[in-house]
Design a protein around this motif. Structure first.
Motif, PDB file in Angstrom:
ATOM      1  N   VAL A 210       0.859  -1.186   0.000  1.00 55.40           N
ATOM      2  CA  VAL A 210       0.000   0.000   0.000  1.00 55.40           C
ATOM      3  C   VAL A 210       0.894   1.233   0.000  1.00 55.40           C
ATOM      4  O   VAL A 210       1.766   1.375   0.863  1.00 55.40           O
ATOM      5  N   GLU A 211       0.678   2.106  -0.983  1.00 61.51           N
ATOM      6  CA  GLU A 211       1.439   3.346  -1.078  1.00 61.51           C
ATOM      7  C   GLU A 211       0.557   4.504  -0.601  1.00 61.51           C
ATOM      8  O   GLU A 211      -0.588   4.631  -1.042  1.00 61.51           O
ATOM      9  N   SER A 212       1.110   5.325   0.291  1.00 61.15           N
ATOM     10  CA  SER A 212       0.335   6.420   0.868  1.00 61.15           C
ATOM     11  C   SER A 212       1.162   7.696   0.912  1.00 61.15           C
ATOM     12  O   SER A 212       2.401   7.657   0.908  1.00 61.15           O
ATOM     13  N   LEU A 213       0.464   8.824   0.983  1.00 60.33           N
ATOM     14  CA  LEU A 213       1.088  10.130   1.145  1.00 60.33           C
ATOM     15  C   LEU A 213       0.339  10.865   2.241  1.00 60.33           C
ATOM     16  O   LEU A 213      -0.895  10.938   2.204  1.00 60.33           O
ATOM     17  N   PRO A 271       5.770  10.286   2.611  1.00 56.88           N
ATOM     18  CA  PRO A 271       5.345   9.061   1.942  1.00 56.88           C
ATOM     19  C   PRO A 271       5.519   7.849   2.841  1.00 56.88           C
ATOM     20  O   PRO A 271       6.393   7.823   3.722  1.00 56.88           O
ATOM     21  N   THR A 272       4.708   6.818   2.617  1.00 58.34           N
ATOM     22  CA  THR A 272       4.885   5.552   3.326  1.00 58.34           C
ATOM     23  C   THR A 272       4.647   4.391   2.370  1.00 58.34           C
ATOM     24  O   THR A 272       3.922   4.509   1.385  1.00 58.34           O
ATOM     25  N   HIS A 273       5.270   3.271   2.708  1.00 58.18           N
ATOM     26  CA  HIS A 273       5.129   2.021   1.964  1.00 58.18           C
ATOM     27  C   HIS A 273       4.792   0.941   2.982  1.00 58.18           C
ATOM     28  O   HIS A 273       5.606   0.610   3.844  1.00 58.18           O
ATOM     29  N   THR A 274       3.576   0.414   2.906  1.00 56.20           N
ATOM     30  CA  THR A 274       3.087  -0.559   3.884  1.00 56.20           C
ATOM     31  C   THR A 274       2.933  -1.916   3.214  1.00 56.20           C
ATOM     32  O   THR A 274       2.414  -2.004   2.091  1.00 56.20           O
ATOM     33  N   GLU A 275       3.378  -2.959   3.902  1.00 59.93           N
ATOM     34  CA  GLU A 275       3.187  -4.314   3.396  1.00 59.93           C
ATOM     35  C   GLU A 275       2.319  -5.093   4.374  1.00 59.93           C
ATOM     36  O   GLU A 275       2.455  -4.959   5.595  1.00 59.93           O
ATOM     37  N   ARG A 292       8.884   6.021   3.861  1.00 69.18           N
ATOM     38  CA  ARG A 292       9.665   6.369   2.671  1.00 69.18           C
ATOM     39  C   ARG A 292       8.886   5.914   1.448  1.00 69.18           C
ATOM     40  O   ARG A 292       7.907   5.168   1.563  1.00 69.18           O
ATOM     41  N   ILE A 293       9.329   6.320   0.273  1.00 70.84           N
ATOM     42  CA  ILE A 293       8.852   5.735  -0.975  1.00 70.84           C
ATOM     43  C   ILE A 293       9.503   4.367  -1.116  1.00 70.84           C
ATOM     44  O   ILE A 293      10.700   4.219  -0.925  1.00 70.84           O
ATOM     45  N   GLY A 294       8.726   3.362  -1.430  1.00 71.67           N
ATOM     46  CA  GLY A 294       9.244   1.999  -1.455  1.00 71.67           C
ATOM     47  C   GLY A 294       9.970   1.636  -2.735  1.00 71.67           C
ATOM     48  O   GLY A 294       9.861   2.311  -3.768  1.00 71.67           O
ATOM     49  N   GLY A 295      10.723   0.534  -2.646  1.00 74.06           N
ATOM     50  CA  GLY A 295      11.338  -0.060  -3.821  1.00 74.06           C
ATOM     51  C   GLY A 295      12.305   0.823  -4.558  1.00 74.06           C
ATOM     52  O   GLY A 295      12.424   0.732  -5.791  1.00 74.06           O
ATOM     53  N   SER A 296      13.030   1.696  -3.858  1.00 68.12           N
ATOM     54  CA  SER A 296      13.994   2.620  -4.476  1.00 68.12           C
ATOM     55  C   SER A 296      13.341   3.497  -5.544  1.00 68.12           C
ATOM     56  O   SER A 296      14.009   4.004  -6.437  1.00 68.12           O
ATOM     57  N   GLY A 297      12.039   3.670  -5.444  1.00 65.66           N
ATOM     58  CA  GLY A 297      11.319   4.510  -6.389  1.00 65.66           C
ATOM     59  C   GLY A 297      10.284   3.761  -7.198  1.00 65.66           C
ATOM     60  O   GLY A 297       9.448   4.374  -7.872  1.00 65.66           O
ATOM     61  N   VAL A 298      10.294   2.430  -7.150  1.00 61.90           N
ATOM     62  CA  VAL A 298       9.298   1.643  -7.870  1.00 61.90           C
ATOM     63  C   VAL A 298       7.890   2.014  -7.413  1.00 61.90           C
ATOM     64  O   VAL A 298       6.952   2.098  -8.221  1.00 61.90           O
TER      65      VAL A 298
END
Length: 428
Positions: A210-213, A271-275, A292-298
């Motif tokens: 899940v990508e969030s801002l 930004p957040t990256h949730t798994e 952070r933004i996940g996956g080095s920018g992915v």
């Protein structure tokens, strides 16, 4: 904020992964790049928006790096410190706090990185988390797991790990000791040297990202993506397709759980990256949240194409103390398209002799980026060691059904050959 063009210090972003640099250029933000120690960046061919290289020995001398940043800020002020590299999230927060710049704060950054603290805070907030137990070096693994009431199979993971590094399933008490020893060895390069582990119940169900801002405490969930259904023992990452086709009620549960997790961890900005996993295919259980933004920018690529929102550009604006240029509303953003990332599997180990199929993939009209990290001559160590991913294939689609069909094609089209004579030697 300074009166001139906004400037951010960007820590350990690979120059070959273009999305964040391009987003900074679109946002009108200059970057001072602190290169990764394993990557040489040509000063005559800087990535977009990079105006300066600032080598810092972050892993070996964080205190010295902080002092360099303090002096650099005094001589030529910058507006923020940002990273997409999870181990450096606490350092970026500490630097921002020291210099009075925007940030999530050191305590929040550490709680979002340390899975032991994260699990405790999420559980205290009444959220769904796997049953778990801390495992320190002096603890007896079997006795500790038994006293916690965990039943096998269980999953052993480093408390400060990333990218599934060292994450391993143990199927019995007899196997647990060897698994724990191997996870400690593999994760020796983490911030605590692999000393801190957690052992948690194995969750049977597909995995999602899940990508969030977040701005002023409002959590805009940009996308929910399917990450496969890894069973272990090593949980290698393989696919990422968004938006995930979920029943409306399940999607709503995921959004509520993710928003509540931000509150539980105190993440109110950025930004957040949730798994997470859907236990039984329906109940969301949070595995981790990266600030952070996940996956080095992915994650920027995925969320941007799904929503039309320039994820990285908005995140960089927040890091520079600027308001977003889009209205962020609590809840899930509307999906306007689909996007995907296919992570080419290693498919073995040893010395790579050939990577087949990528030229044809590059020519596909749906593919925007093929980012190749491993090439002939590189040595791939066997799991649970993590050498790296051979390549990312990032693509745009009309819907996730088309993305799934495309990934099935890539499974047949792309393969890696190894030199049989050196396979055994590479594994040692």
């Amino acid at each position: 904020m300074t009166d001139s063009r906004p400037t951010l210090v960007l820590l350990h972003q690979r120059a070959g992964l273009p999305w964040v640099f391009e987003a900074a250029e679109r946002a009108g933000i200059d970057l001072v790049l602190v290169p990764r120690p394993d990557e040489r960046v040509d000063p005559d061919r800087l990535p977009p928006a990079v105006v300066e290289l600032l080598p810092l020995d972050l892993p070996a001398d964080p205190a010295g790096a902080l002092e360099v940043l303090r002096k650099r800020h005094a001589d030529a002020p910058f507006d923020g410190v940002v990273t997409l590299y999870d181990p450096l999230v606490p350092f970026a927060a500490e630097a921002a706090e020291l210099l009075g710049l925007p940030g999530i704060g050191v305590e929040v950054a550490r709680s979002a990185q340390d899975k032991r603290v994260m699990r405790e805070r999420l559980a205290a907030a009444g959220l769904n988390v796997p049953r778990f137990v801390r495992l320190d070096p002096a603890d007896d693994p079997a006795a500790t797991v038994e006293s916690a009431g965990l039943t096998f199979p269980v999953v052993v993971k480093p408390a400060l790990g990333m990218s599934s590094l060292g994450v391993t399933r143990a199927d019995s008490s007899a196997a647990l000791g060897a698994v724990v020893a191997e996870v400690r060895r593999v994760s020796a390069g983490t911030a605590d040297g692999g000393a801190g582990l957690i052992v948690e119940e194995y969750l049977d169900g597909p995995e999602y990202a899940v990508e969030s801002l977040v701005h002023e405490g409002r959590v805009q969930v940009l996308s929910i993506g399917y990450k496969g259904d890894p069973k272990g023992p090593y949980f290698e990452e393989s696919v990422y397709r968004a938006p995930a086709p979920l029943p409306e009620a399940v999607r709503a549960d995921v959004v509520r759980e993710v928003i509540a997790a931000h509150a539980a961890l105190g993440v109110s900005y950025g930004p957040t990256h949730t798994e997470l996993r859907l236990r039984g295919g329906s109940t969301p259980y949070l595995l981790e949240m990266g600030a952070r933004i996940g996956g080095s920018g992915v994650s920027h690529y995925i969320a941007g194409h799904v929503t039309g929102i320039d994820f990285a550009a908005q995140a960089l604006r927040l890091a520079a103390g600027l308001p977003p240029t889009v209205t962020l509303r609590e809840g899930l953003a509307e999906a306007v398209a689909a996007a995907a990332n296919y992570i080419v599997p290693c498919g073995g180990h040893g010395t790579i002799t050939a990577v087949h199929g990528l030229d044809g993939v590059r020519a596909d009209r749906r593919v925007d980026h093929v980012v190749q990290m491993l090439a002939p001559g590189d040595v791939v160590r066997p799991y649970p060691d993590f050498t790296g991913y051979p390549a990312f294939v990032l693509s745009r689609h009309e819907d996730t059904a088309e993305a799934e069909e495309f990934h099935a094609h890539l499974e047949r089209a792309v393969r890696i050959d190894y030199a049989p004579a050196t396979t055994e030697g590479a594994a040692s």
